[in-house]
Scaffold this motif. Structure first.
Motif, mmCIF file in Angstrom:
data_model
loop_
_atom_site.group_PDB
_atom_site.id
_atom_site.type_symbol
_atom_site.label_atom_id
_atom_site.label_comp_id
_atom_site.label_asym_id
_atom_site.label_seq_id
_atom_site.Cartn_x
_atom_site.Cartn_y
_atom_site.Cartn_z
ATOM 1 N N ALA A 35 -22.195 -38.305 -15.816
ATOM 2 C CA ALA A 35 -20.975 -38.960 -16.287
ATOM 3 C C ALA A 35 -19.756 -38.248 -15.700
ATOM 4 C CB ALA A 35 -20.908 -38.962 -17.812
ATOM 5 N N ASN A 98 -9.106 -42.412 -7.084
ATOM 6 C CA ASN A 98 -10.023 -42.396 -8.230
ATOM 7 C C ASN A 98 -9.486 -43.371 -9.287
ATOM 8 O OD1 ASN A 98 -7.802 -40.977 -9.314
ATOM 9 N ND2 ASN A 98 -8.708 -39.022 -8.717
ATOM 10 N N HIS A 128 -10.253 -41.928 -22.329
ATOM 11 C CA HIS A 128 -10.129 -40.735 -21.492
ATOM 12 C C HIS A 128 -8.627 -40.448 -21.328
ATOM 13 C CE1 HIS A 128 -10.269 -38.421 -17.711
ATOM 14 N NE2 HIS A 128 -11.534 -38.185 -17.997
ATOM 15 N N SER A 130 -6.978 -40.061 -18.889
ATOM 16 C CA SER A 130 -6.442 -40.885 -17.779
ATOM 17 C C SER A 130 -5.936 -42.232 -18.246
ATOM 18 C CB SER A 130 -7.537 -41.196 -16.751
ATOM 19 O OG SER A 130 -8.054 -40.047 -16.228
ATOM 20 N N VAL A 178 -17.093 -48.441 -21.297
ATOM 21 C CA VAL A 178 -18.086 -47.538 -21.916
ATOM 22 C C VAL A 178 -17.399 -46.194 -22.127
ATOM 23 C CG1 VAL A 178 -20.234 -46.268 -21.503
ATOM 24 C CG2 VAL A 178 -20.080 -48.689 -20.849
ATOM 25 N N ASN A 180 -16.946 -42.315 -22.323
ATOM 26 C CA ASN A 180 -17.629 -41.183 -21.684
ATOM 27 C C ASN A 180 -18.081 -40.139 -22.703
ATOM 28 O OD1 ASN A 180 -14.989 -40.278 -22.270
ATOM 29 N ND2 ASN A 180 -15.080 -38.734 -20.671
ATOM 30 N N ASP A 205 -11.063 -49.890 -18.171
ATOM 31 C CA ASP A 205 -11.485 -48.656 -17.515
ATOM 32 C C ASP A 205 -13.015 -48.705 -17.424
ATOM 33 O OD1 ASP A 205 -12.324 -46.172 -16.826
ATOM 34 O OD2 ASP A 205 -11.191 -45.088 -18.362
ATOM 35 N N GLN A 208 -17.315 -45.669 -16.509
ATOM 36 C CA GLN A 208 -18.672 -45.349 -16.978
ATOM 37 C C GLN A 208 -19.547 -46.589 -17.086
ATOM 38 O OE1 GLN A 208 -19.654 -42.338 -17.119
ATOM 39 N NE2 GLN A 208 -17.813 -41.101 -17.364
ATOM 40 N N SER A 228 -14.146 -45.080 -10.412
ATOM 41 C CA SER A 228 -14.150 -43.946 -9.486
ATOM 42 C C SER A 228 -15.439 -43.971 -8.678
ATOM 43 C CB SER A 228 -14.105 -42.623 -10.261
ATOM 44 O OG SER A 228 -12.802 -42.368 -10.701
ATOM 45 N N HIS A 230 -16.930 -41.538 -7.136
ATOM 46 C CA HIS A 230 -17.823 -40.375 -7.254
ATOM 47 C C HIS A 230 -18.794 -40.468 -8.428
ATOM 48 C CE1 HIS A 230 -15.809 -38.285 -10.664
ATOM 49 N NE2 HIS A 230 -14.736 -38.921 -10.232
ATOM 50 N N LYS A 231 -18.543 -41.393 -9.356
ATOM 51 C CA LYS A 231 -19.493 -41.580 -10.460
ATOM 52 C C LYS A 231 -20.541 -42.631 -10.107
ATOM 53 C CE LYS A 231 -16.007 -40.629 -13.995
ATOM 54 N NZ LYS A 231 -16.175 -39.208 -14.272
ATOM 55 N N ARG A 369 -22.674 -30.850 -19.558
ATOM 56 C CA ARG A 369 -21.252 -30.519 -19.645
ATOM 57 C C ARG A 369 -20.921 -30.081 -21.071
ATOM 58 N NH1 ARG A 369 -15.755 -33.980 -18.042
ATOM 59 N NH2 ARG A 369 -14.418 -32.313 -18.765
ATOM 60 N N CYS A 374 -12.169 -34.561 -21.572
ATOM 61 C CA CYS A 374 -10.894 -35.292 -21.426
ATOM 62 C C CYS A 374 -10.733 -36.361 -22.503
ATOM 63 C CB CYS A 374 -10.745 -35.903 -20.034
ATOM 64 S SG CYS A 374 -10.670 -34.668 -18.745
ATOM 65 N N ARG A 389 -22.592 -32.291 -23.749
ATOM 66 C CA ARG A 389 -22.921 -33.678 -23.368
ATOM 67 C C ARG A 389 -23.987 -33.694 -22.284
ATOM 68 N NH1 ARG A 389 -18.549 -37.110 -20.264
ATOM 69 N NH2 ARG A 389 -19.362 -35.813 -18.593
HETATM 70 N N1 C6P Z 1 -14.707 -38.698 -16.811
HETATM 71 C C1 C6P Z 1 -16.324 -37.031 -17.519
HETATM 72 O O1 C6P Z 1 -16.939 -35.971 -17.367
HETATM 73 P P1 C6P Z 1 -11.422 -39.710 -12.438
HETATM 74 O O2 C6P Z 1 -11.202 -38.285 -12.818
HETATM 75 O O3 C6P Z 1 -10.149 -40.421 -12.101
HETATM 76 O O4 C6P Z 1 -12.490 -39.888 -11.409
HETATM 77 O O5 C6P Z 1 -12.027 -40.443 -13.736
HETATM 78 C C2 C6P Z 1 -11.309 -40.422 -14.927
HETATM 79 C C3 C6P Z 1 -12.067 -41.113 -16.021
HETATM 80 C C4 C6P Z 1 -11.514 -42.244 -16.588
HETATM 81 N N2 C6P Z 1 -12.177 -42.931 -17.538
HETATM 82 C C5 C6P Z 1 -13.379 -42.550 -17.981
HETATM 83 C C6 C6P Z 1 -14.056 -43.362 -19.038
HETATM 84 C C7 C6P Z 1 -13.977 -41.404 -17.467
HETATM 85 O O6 C6P Z 1 -15.171 -41.034 -17.918
HETATM 86 C C8 C6P Z 1 -13.298 -40.644 -16.469
HETATM 87 C C9 C6P Z 1 -13.895 -39.380 -15.938
HETATM 88 C C10 C6P Z 1 -15.406 -37.490 -16.408
HETATM 89 O O7 C6P Z 1 -16.466 -37.726 -18.502
HETATM 90 C C11 C6P Z 1 -14.501 -36.407 -15.947
HETATM 91 S S1 C6P Z 1 -13.414 -35.847 -17.213
#
Ligand code: C6P
Length: 420
Positions: A35, A98, A128, A130, A178, A180, A205, A208, A228, A230-231, A369, A374, A389
Protein backbone atom coordinates in the motif's frame (compact mmCIF):
# COMPACT_ATOMS: atom_id res chain seq x y z
CA UNK A 1 -10.14 -23.44 2.31
CA UNK A 2 -8.29 -24.33 -0.88
CA UNK A 3 -5.73 -22.04 -2.41
CA UNK A 4 -6.05 -23.18 -5.96
CA UNK A 5 -6.09 -19.65 -7.26
CA UNK A 6 -3.15 -18.65 -5.13
CA UNK A 7 -1.11 -21.46 -6.64
CA UNK A 8 -2.00 -20.29 -10.07
CA UNK A 9 -1.72 -16.51 -9.59
CA UNK A 10 1.06 -15.80 -7.04
CA UNK A 11 3.07 -18.80 -8.21
CA UNK A 12 2.64 -17.71 -11.81
CA UNK A 13 3.81 -14.13 -11.26
CA UNK A 14 6.34 -14.52 -8.47
CA UNK A 15 9.39 -14.91 -10.70
CA UNK A 16 8.43 -11.66 -12.46
CA UNK A 17 9.42 -9.79 -9.26
CA UNK A 18 13.15 -10.41 -8.72
CA UNK A 19 13.26 -8.18 -5.63
CA UNK A 20 11.06 -10.65 -3.74
CA UNK A 21 13.65 -13.37 -4.15
CA UNK A 22 16.10 -12.21 -1.47
CA UNK A 23 16.86 -12.62 2.19
CA UNK A 24 16.75 -9.95 4.88
CA UNK A 25 18.68 -10.90 8.00
CA UNK A 26 19.06 -14.37 6.52
CA UNK A 27 15.29 -14.82 6.33
CA UNK A 28 13.31 -14.87 3.09
CA UNK A 29 11.89 -11.41 2.48
CA UNK A 30 8.16 -11.09 3.02
CA UNK A 31 7.04 -7.79 1.53
CA UNK A 32 3.77 -6.69 3.14
CA UNK A 33 4.04 -2.97 2.40
CA UNK A 34 2.50 -2.68 -1.05
CA UNK A 35 0.00 0.00 0.00
CA UNK A 36 3.04 2.26 0.53
CA UNK A 37 4.59 1.23 -2.77
CA UNK A 38 4.35 -1.91 -4.86
CA UNK A 39 7.24 -3.93 -6.23
CA UNK A 40 7.96 -3.78 -9.96
CA UNK A 41 7.88 -6.69 -12.41
CA UNK A 42 10.62 -7.36 -14.94
CA UNK A 43 8.34 -6.14 -17.73
CA UNK A 44 8.36 -2.67 -16.13
CA UNK A 45 12.05 -2.70 -15.22
CA UNK A 46 13.02 -3.81 -18.73
CA UNK A 47 10.83 -1.15 -20.33
CA UNK A 48 12.55 1.56 -18.29
CA UNK A 49 15.96 0.17 -19.09
CA UNK A 50 15.19 -0.22 -22.82
CA UNK A 51 13.94 3.33 -22.97
CA UNK A 52 17.16 4.72 -21.50
CA UNK A 53 19.32 2.32 -23.52
CA UNK A 54 17.68 2.93 -26.89
CA UNK A 55 15.17 5.75 -27.07
CA UNK A 56 16.01 8.43 -24.51
CA UNK A 57 15.21 11.91 -25.87
CA UNK A 58 12.93 14.77 -24.96
CA UNK A 59 9.31 14.54 -26.10
CA UNK A 60 7.22 16.77 -28.39
CA UNK A 61 10.29 18.79 -29.32
CA UNK A 62 12.68 17.23 -31.75
CA UNK A 63 12.21 15.95 -35.27
CA UNK A 64 14.96 13.35 -34.83
CA UNK A 65 14.33 9.63 -34.59
CA UNK A 66 14.94 9.23 -30.86
CA UNK A 67 12.63 12.11 -30.01
CA UNK A 68 9.93 10.69 -32.26
CA UNK A 69 10.30 7.27 -30.63
CA UNK A 70 10.21 8.76 -27.14
CA UNK A 71 7.16 10.87 -27.99
CA UNK A 72 5.30 7.91 -29.50
CA UNK A 73 6.02 5.72 -26.48
CA UNK A 74 5.09 8.49 -24.02
CA UNK A 75 1.81 9.26 -25.80
CA UNK A 76 1.22 5.53 -26.22
CA UNK A 77 1.40 5.16 -22.44
CA UNK A 78 -1.30 7.81 -22.15
CA UNK A 79 -3.52 5.77 -24.47
CA UNK A 80 -2.94 2.70 -22.30
CA UNK A 81 -3.89 4.52 -19.08
CA UNK A 82 -6.98 6.01 -20.77
CA UNK A 83 -8.11 2.55 -21.87
CA UNK A 84 -7.24 1.01 -18.49
CA UNK A 85 -9.72 3.22 -16.63
CA UNK A 86 -12.07 3.60 -19.62
CA UNK A 87 -11.67 7.36 -20.03
CA UNK A 88 -13.70 8.78 -22.91
CA UNK A 89 -10.57 10.19 -24.56
CA UNK A 90 -6.78 10.38 -24.20
CA UNK A 91 -7.09 14.14 -23.56
CA UNK A 92 -8.63 13.26 -20.21
CA UNK A 93 -5.38 11.77 -18.87
CA UNK A 94 -2.82 14.20 -17.44
CA UNK A 95 0.48 12.71 -16.32
CA UNK A 96 1.56 13.97 -12.90
CA UNK A 97 4.32 13.04 -10.46
CA UNK A 98 1.86 11.21 -8.22
CA UNK A 99 -1.67 11.36 -6.82
CA UNK A 100 -0.69 14.18 -4.46
CA UNK A 101 0.28 16.41 -7.36
CA UNK A 102 -2.93 15.47 -9.19
CA UNK A 103 -5.08 16.52 -6.21
CA UNK A 104 -3.14 19.78 -5.89
CA UNK A 105 -3.77 20.55 -9.57
CA UNK A 106 -7.53 20.19 -9.04
CA UNK A 107 -7.47 22.11 -5.75
CA UNK A 108 -5.48 25.03 -7.13
CA UNK A 109 -6.77 25.13 -10.68
CA UNK A 110 -10.45 24.37 -10.06
CA UNK A 111 -10.84 25.08 -6.33
CA UNK A 112 -9.13 28.44 -6.24
CA UNK A 113 -11.21 29.64 -9.19
CA UNK A 114 -14.60 28.28 -8.17
CA UNK A 115 -14.81 28.38 -4.37
CA UNK A 116 -15.78 31.40 -2.29
CA UNK A 117 -16.87 32.19 1.26
CA UNK A 118 -20.02 30.26 2.11
CA UNK A 119 -19.17 27.33 -0.18
CA UNK A 120 -18.51 23.92 1.32
CA UNK A 121 -16.05 21.15 0.58
CA UNK A 122 -16.89 17.62 1.80
CA UNK A 123 -14.07 15.24 2.69
CA UNK A 124 -14.02 12.21 4.99
CA UNK A 125 -12.08 11.63 8.20
CA UNK A 126 -10.31 8.67 6.61
CA UNK A 127 -8.67 10.75 3.84
CA UNK A 128 -4.93 10.62 3.28
CA UNK A 129 -3.25 13.95 4.11
CA UNK A 130 -2.90 14.44 0.34
CA UNK A 131 -6.65 14.75 0.12
CA UNK A 132 -6.99 17.02 3.16
CA UNK A 133 -4.14 19.53 3.20
CA UNK A 134 -4.60 20.92 -0.36
CA UNK A 135 -8.28 21.55 0.44
CA UNK A 136 -7.39 23.22 3.73
CA UNK A 137 -5.01 25.54 1.86
CA UNK A 138 -7.69 26.36 -0.73
CA UNK A 139 -10.34 26.80 1.96
CA UNK A 140 -8.08 29.29 3.74
CA UNK A 141 -7.49 31.22 0.53
CA UNK A 142 -11.14 31.30 -0.59
CA UNK A 143 -13.10 31.39 2.67
CA UNK A 144 -14.85 28.10 1.83
CA UNK A 145 -15.35 25.67 4.70
CA UNK A 146 -14.68 21.94 5.00
CA UNK A 147 -17.05 19.32 6.39
CA UNK A 148 -15.92 15.82 7.21
CA UNK A 149 -17.92 12.60 6.87
CA UNK A 150 -17.28 10.35 9.86
CA UNK A 151 -17.42 6.61 10.41
CA UNK A 152 -20.14 4.12 11.25
CA UNK A 153 -19.80 1.73 14.17
CA UNK A 154 -18.28 -0.83 11.82
CA UNK A 155 -15.64 1.81 10.94
CA UNK A 156 -16.78 2.43 7.38
CA UNK A 157 -17.72 5.71 5.72
CA UNK A 158 -21.01 6.93 7.19
CA UNK A 159 -23.12 7.31 4.05
CA UNK A 160 -26.14 8.52 6.02
CA UNK A 161 -24.06 11.30 7.53
CA UNK A 162 -22.79 12.19 4.05
CA UNK A 163 -26.40 12.51 2.91
CA UNK A 164 -27.12 14.81 5.83
CA UNK A 165 -24.04 16.99 5.22
CA UNK A 166 -24.43 17.55 1.50
CA UNK A 167 -26.50 20.55 0.45
CA UNK A 168 -26.67 23.32 -2.16
CA UNK A 169 -23.61 24.95 -0.57
CA UNK A 170 -21.48 21.86 -1.31
CA UNK A 171 -19.33 22.63 -4.33
CA UNK A 172 -16.92 19.71 -4.22
CA UNK A 173 -16.70 16.27 -2.61
CA UNK A 174 -13.27 14.57 -2.48
CA UNK A 175 -13.25 11.00 -1.20
CA UNK A 176 -10.95 7.97 -1.22
CA UNK A 177 -12.21 4.93 -3.08
CA UNK A 178 -10.32 2.58 -0.73
CA UNK A 179 -8.89 3.76 2.58
CA UNK A 180 -5.16 3.11 2.98
CA UNK A 181 -5.68 2.62 6.74
CA UNK A 182 -9.16 1.15 7.22
CA UNK A 183 -9.11 -0.88 4.01
CA UNK A 184 -12.81 -0.18 3.49
CA UNK A 185 -14.13 0.15 -0.06
CA UNK A 186 -16.33 3.23 -0.21
CA UNK A 187 -19.58 3.20 -2.23
CA UNK A 188 -18.25 5.76 -4.68
CA UNK A 189 -20.93 5.29 -7.36
CA UNK A 190 -23.62 6.22 -4.85
CA UNK A 191 -21.59 9.13 -3.46
CA UNK A 192 -20.94 10.46 -6.97
CA UNK A 193 -24.63 10.25 -7.92
CA UNK A 194 -25.65 12.11 -4.74
CA UNK A 195 -22.96 14.77 -5.23
CA UNK A 196 -24.18 15.40 -8.76
CA UNK A 197 -27.81 15.68 -7.62
CA UNK A 198 -26.65 18.71 -5.61
CA UNK A 199 -24.58 20.09 -8.49
CA UNK A 200 -21.32 19.40 -6.65
CA UNK A 201 -18.18 18.18 -8.39
CA UNK A 202 -16.51 15.02 -7.18
CA UNK A 203 -12.91 13.84 -7.03
CA UNK A 204 -12.08 10.19 -6.30
CA UNK A 205 -8.72 9.33 -4.74
CA UNK A 206 -8.18 5.94 -6.35
CA UNK A 207 -4.61 5.40 -5.12
CA UNK A 208 -5.55 2.20 -3.31
CA UNK A 209 -8.16 0.93 -5.77
CA UNK A 210 -6.70 1.33 -9.29
CA UNK A 211 -3.93 -1.24 -8.59
CA UNK A 212 -6.35 -3.81 -7.19
CA UNK A 213 -9.71 -3.78 -8.97
CA UNK A 214 -11.21 -2.84 -12.34
CA UNK A 215 -11.95 0.88 -12.60
CA UNK A 216 -14.31 2.39 -15.13
CA UNK A 217 -14.44 6.17 -14.77
CA UNK A 218 -17.33 6.56 -17.22
CA UNK A 219 -19.48 4.03 -15.37
CA UNK A 220 -18.45 5.63 -12.06
CA UNK A 221 -19.28 9.11 -13.33
CA UNK A 222 -16.64 10.96 -11.26
CA UNK A 223 -15.40 14.37 -12.40
CA UNK A 224 -11.77 13.66 -11.49
CA UNK A 225 -9.87 10.58 -10.37
CA UNK A 226 -6.26 10.41 -9.22
CA UNK A 227 -3.72 7.60 -8.82
CA UNK A 228 0.00 7.02 -8.27
CA UNK A 229 1.97 4.79 -10.62
CA UNK A 230 4.30 3.48 -7.93
CA UNK A 231 1.44 1.67 -6.18
CA UNK A 232 0.49 -0.10 -9.42
CA UNK A 233 3.84 -1.67 -10.38
CA UNK A 234 5.26 1.43 -12.11
CA UNK A 235 8.25 3.50 -10.97
CA UNK A 236 7.99 6.44 -8.58
CA UNK A 237 7.68 9.91 -10.10
CA UNK A 238 4.67 9.14 -12.29
CA UNK A 239 0.95 9.25 -11.60
CA UNK A 240 -2.11 10.57 -13.33
CA UNK A 241 -5.08 12.84 -13.10
CA UNK A 242 -8.21 11.81 -14.96
CA UNK A 243 -10.68 14.62 -15.55
CA UNK A 244 -13.79 14.96 -17.70
CA UNK A 245 -12.68 16.74 -20.82
CA UNK A 246 -15.10 19.66 -20.55
CA UNK A 247 -13.91 20.33 -17.01
CA UNK A 248 -10.23 20.13 -17.87
CA UNK A 249 -10.84 22.44 -20.83
CA UNK A 250 -12.36 25.02 -18.56
CA UNK A 251 -9.69 24.77 -15.82
CA UNK A 252 -6.71 27.17 -16.04
CA UNK A 253 -3.20 25.67 -15.97
CA UNK A 254 -1.60 25.20 -12.56
CA UNK A 255 2.08 25.06 -13.54
CA UNK A 256 3.46 27.42 -16.13
CA UNK A 257 6.45 26.74 -18.39
CA UNK A 258 7.43 24.86 -21.52
CA UNK A 259 5.09 22.24 -23.04
CA UNK A 260 1.88 23.79 -21.68
CA UNK A 261 1.74 26.80 -24.00
CA UNK A 262 0.61 27.53 -27.51
CA UNK A 263 2.18 31.02 -27.90
CA UNK A 264 4.27 33.12 -25.52
CA UNK A 265 4.64 36.91 -25.82
CA UNK A 266 6.42 39.27 -23.48
CA UNK A 267 3.16 40.28 -21.86
CA UNK A 268 1.01 37.13 -22.08
CA UNK A 269 0.75 33.53 -23.21
CA UNK A 270 -1.89 31.29 -24.72
CA UNK A 271 -2.49 27.77 -23.39
CA UNK A 272 -1.63 24.59 -25.18
CA UNK A 273 -4.17 21.87 -25.90
CA UNK A 274 -5.23 19.24 -23.41
CA UNK A 275 -3.64 17.36 -21.79
CA UNK A 276 -0.36 19.27 -22.30
CA UNK A 277 -1.89 22.37 -20.72
CA UNK A 278 -1.30 20.68 -17.35
CA UNK A 279 2.08 19.11 -18.12
CA UNK A 280 4.53 22.00 -17.88
CA UNK A 281 8.22 21.19 -18.28
CA UNK A 282 9.94 18.00 -19.33
CA UNK A 283 7.83 15.16 -17.96
CA UNK A 284 8.94 11.86 -16.41
CA UNK A 285 9.16 10.26 -19.85
CA UNK A 286 10.71 6.89 -19.06
CA UNK A 287 8.53 6.53 -15.97
CA UNK A 288 5.36 7.25 -17.96
CA UNK A 289 6.37 4.67 -20.57
CA UNK A 290 7.05 2.20 -17.75
CA UNK A 291 3.60 2.99 -16.33
CA UNK A 292 2.25 1.94 -19.72
CA UNK A 293 4.13 -1.37 -19.31
CA UNK A 294 2.66 -1.78 -15.82
CA UNK A 295 -0.82 -1.24 -17.23
CA UNK A 296 -0.13 -3.89 -19.91
CA UNK A 297 1.08 -6.30 -17.24
CA UNK A 298 -1.93 -5.72 -14.97
CA UNK A 299 -4.29 -6.01 -17.92
CA UNK A 300 -2.77 -9.31 -18.99
CA UNK A 301 -3.28 -10.79 -15.51
CA UNK A 302 -6.74 -9.24 -15.32
CA UNK A 303 -7.92 -6.90 -12.58
CA UNK A 304 -10.83 -9.25 -11.85
CA UNK A 305 -8.38 -12.08 -11.19
CA UNK A 306 -6.23 -9.84 -9.01
CA UNK A 307 -9.24 -8.68 -7.03
CA UNK A 308 -10.61 -12.22 -6.52
CA UNK A 309 -7.23 -13.53 -5.46
CA UNK A 310 -6.74 -10.65 -3.03
CA UNK A 311 -10.12 -11.49 -1.48
CA UNK A 312 -8.75 -14.95 -0.70
CA UNK A 313 -5.68 -13.37 0.88
CA UNK A 314 -7.90 -10.97 2.87
CA UNK A 315 -10.06 -13.79 4.24
CA UNK A 316 -6.99 -15.76 5.25
CA UNK A 317 -5.18 -12.76 6.77
CA UNK A 318 -8.18 -11.82 8.90
CA UNK A 319 -8.88 -15.39 10.00
CA UNK A 320 -5.30 -15.62 11.28
CA UNK A 321 -5.00 -12.12 12.80
CA UNK A 322 -8.33 -12.42 14.61
CA UNK A 323 -6.96 -15.41 16.53
CA UNK A 324 -4.38 -13.17 18.24
CA UNK A 325 -5.51 -11.89 21.66
CA UNK A 326 -5.51 -8.13 22.35
CA UNK A 327 -4.97 -7.29 18.69
CA UNK A 328 -7.31 -4.63 17.36
CA UNK A 329 -7.76 -4.29 13.61
CA UNK A 330 -9.15 -0.99 12.30
CA UNK A 331 -11.89 -0.85 9.68
CA UNK A 332 -14.68 -3.24 8.71
CA UNK A 333 -14.46 -7.01 8.88
CA UNK A 334 -14.39 -8.79 5.54
CA UNK A 335 -17.02 -11.42 4.76
CA UNK A 336 -15.95 -15.04 5.19
CA UNK A 337 -14.80 -15.09 1.58
CA UNK A 338 -12.79 -11.90 2.00
CA UNK A 339 -15.20 -9.52 0.30
CA UNK A 340 -15.91 -5.95 1.32
CA UNK A 341 -12.44 -4.66 2.05
CA UNK A 342 -8.90 -4.41 0.71
CA UNK A 343 -6.10 -6.90 1.41
CA UNK A 344 -4.58 -4.82 4.16
CA UNK A 345 -4.87 -4.72 7.94
CA UNK A 346 -3.90 -1.80 10.17
CA UNK A 347 -3.75 -2.90 13.78
CA UNK A 348 -2.47 -2.24 17.26
CA UNK A 349 -1.60 -4.71 19.98
CA UNK A 350 -2.42 -3.63 23.52
CA UNK A 351 0.63 -2.32 25.36
CA UNK A 352 3.05 -2.61 22.43
CA UNK A 353 4.14 0.26 20.21
CA UNK A 354 3.48 -0.34 16.50
CA UNK A 355 7.00 0.74 15.55
CA UNK A 356 8.49 -1.80 17.98
CA UNK A 357 6.46 -4.51 16.27
CA UNK A 358 7.60 -3.52 12.80
CA UNK A 359 11.24 -3.22 13.89
CA UNK A 360 11.29 -6.72 15.35
CA UNK A 361 9.38 -8.17 12.40
CA UNK A 362 11.97 -6.65 10.08
CA UNK A 363 14.55 -8.85 11.78
CA UNK A 364 12.46 -11.79 10.62
CA UNK A 365 12.59 -10.49 7.06
CA UNK A 366 9.02 -9.17 7.23
CA UNK A 367 8.37 -5.66 5.89
CA UNK A 368 5.27 -4.00 7.31
CA UNK A 369 4.63 -0.31 7.81
CA UNK A 370 4.13 1.42 11.14
CA UNK A 371 3.17 5.01 11.84
CA UNK A 372 0.17 7.16 11.03
CA UNK A 373 0.12 6.23 7.29
CA UNK A 374 -0.56 9.92 6.54
CA UNK A 375 -3.98 9.61 8.19
CA UNK A 376 -3.40 11.46 11.45
CA UNK A 377 -7.00 12.69 11.87
CA UNK A 378 -8.25 9.11 11.54
CA UNK A 379 -5.72 7.79 14.06
CA UNK A 380 -6.70 10.58 16.44
CA UNK A 381 -10.31 9.37 16.26
CA UNK A 382 -9.07 5.99 17.47
CA UNK A 383 -6.96 7.64 20.16
CA UNK A 384 -3.88 6.08 18.59
CA UNK A 385 -0.69 7.84 17.52
CA UNK A 386 -0.18 5.21 14.84
CA UNK A 387 -0.70 1.60 13.89
CA UNK A 388 1.09 -1.31 12.29
CA UNK A 389 -0.09 -2.15 8.79
CA UNK A 390 0.33 -5.26 6.67
CA UNK A 391 -0.69 -4.58 3.07
CA UNK A 392 -0.68 -7.30 0.44
CA UNK A 393 -0.69 -7.57 -3.33
CA UNK A 394 -1.26 -10.38 -5.80
CA UNK A 395 2.36 -11.56 -5.56
CA UNK A 396 1.88 -12.47 -1.89
CA UNK A 397 0.85 -15.90 -0.64
CA UNK A 398 -1.02 -17.51 2.24
CA UNK A 399 2.24 -19.19 3.29
CA UNK A 400 3.69 -15.71 3.78
CA UNK A 401 0.67 -14.83 5.91
CA UNK A 402 1.36 -17.92 8.03
CA UNK A 403 4.99 -16.89 8.53
CA UNK A 404 4.00 -13.30 9.31
CA UNK A 405 1.35 -14.28 11.86
CA UNK A 406 3.68 -16.79 13.54
CA UNK A 407 6.43 -14.14 13.80
CA UNK A 408 3.91 -11.57 15.03
CA UNK A 409 2.69 -13.92 17.78
CA UNK A 410 6.27 -14.64 18.85
CA UNK A 411 7.07 -10.91 18.89
CA UNK A 412 4.01 -10.19 21.04
CA UNK A 413 4.95 -13.04 23.41
CA UNK A 414 8.46 -11.61 23.65
CA UNK A 415 7.20 -8.13 24.57
CA UNK A 416 4.70 -9.55 27.05
CA UNK A 417 7.44 -11.62 28.74
CA UNK A 418 9.73 -8.58 28.99
CA UNK A 419 6.92 -6.50 30.51
CA UNK A 420 5.93 -9.10 33.08
N1 C6P B 1 -0.31 6.25 0.72
C1 C6P B 1 0.62 4.62 2.26
O1 C6P B 1 1.57 4.03 2.78
P1 C6P B 1 1.45 9.68 -3.28
O2 C6P B 1 2.34 9.90 -2.10
O3 C6P B 1 1.06 10.96 -3.95
O4 C6P B 1 1.98 8.65 -4.23
O5 C6P B 1 0.10 9.02 -2.72
C2 C6P B 1 -0.63 9.69 -1.75
C3 C6P B 1 -1.83 8.89 -1.32
C4 C6P B 1 -3.08 9.41 -1.55
N2 C6P B 1 -4.19 8.70 -1.24
C5 C6P B 1 -4.12 7.49 -0.68
C6 C6P B 1 -5.38 6.76 -0.36
C7 C6P B 1 -2.88 6.92 -0.40
O6 C6P B 1 -2.82 5.71 0.15
C8 C6P B 1 -1.69 7.65 -0.71
C9 C6P B 1 -0.35 7.08 -0.37
C10 C6P B 1 0.91 5.58 1.12
O7 C6P B 1 -0.52 4.44 2.61
C11 C6P B 1 2.02 6.51 1.44
S1 C6P B 1 1.65 7.56 2.81
Amino acid sequence: MTFTQEKTLAAKVRSDFPILDQEVDEKPLIYFDSAATSQKPLAVLNTLRNYYERDNANVHRGAHTLSIRATEAYEGARDKVAKFINAASRQEIVFTRNATEAINIVAYSWGLNHLKAGDEIILSVMEHHSNIVPWQIIAQKTGASIKYVGLTESEELDLEQFKSLICERTKIVAIAHVSNTLGCINPVEEIIAIAHQYGAKILIDACQSVPHMPINVQAMGCDWLVASGHKMLAPTGIGFLYGKQALLEEMPPFFGGGEMISEVYLDHFTCGELPHKFEAGTPAIGEAIALGAAVDYLTEIGLDNIHTYEEELTAYLFEKLESIPNLRIYGPKPTKDGKGRAALASFNVEGIHASDLSTLLDREGIAIRSGHHCTQPLHRLFDASGSARASLYFYNTCEEIDTFVKALKETIDFFNSVME
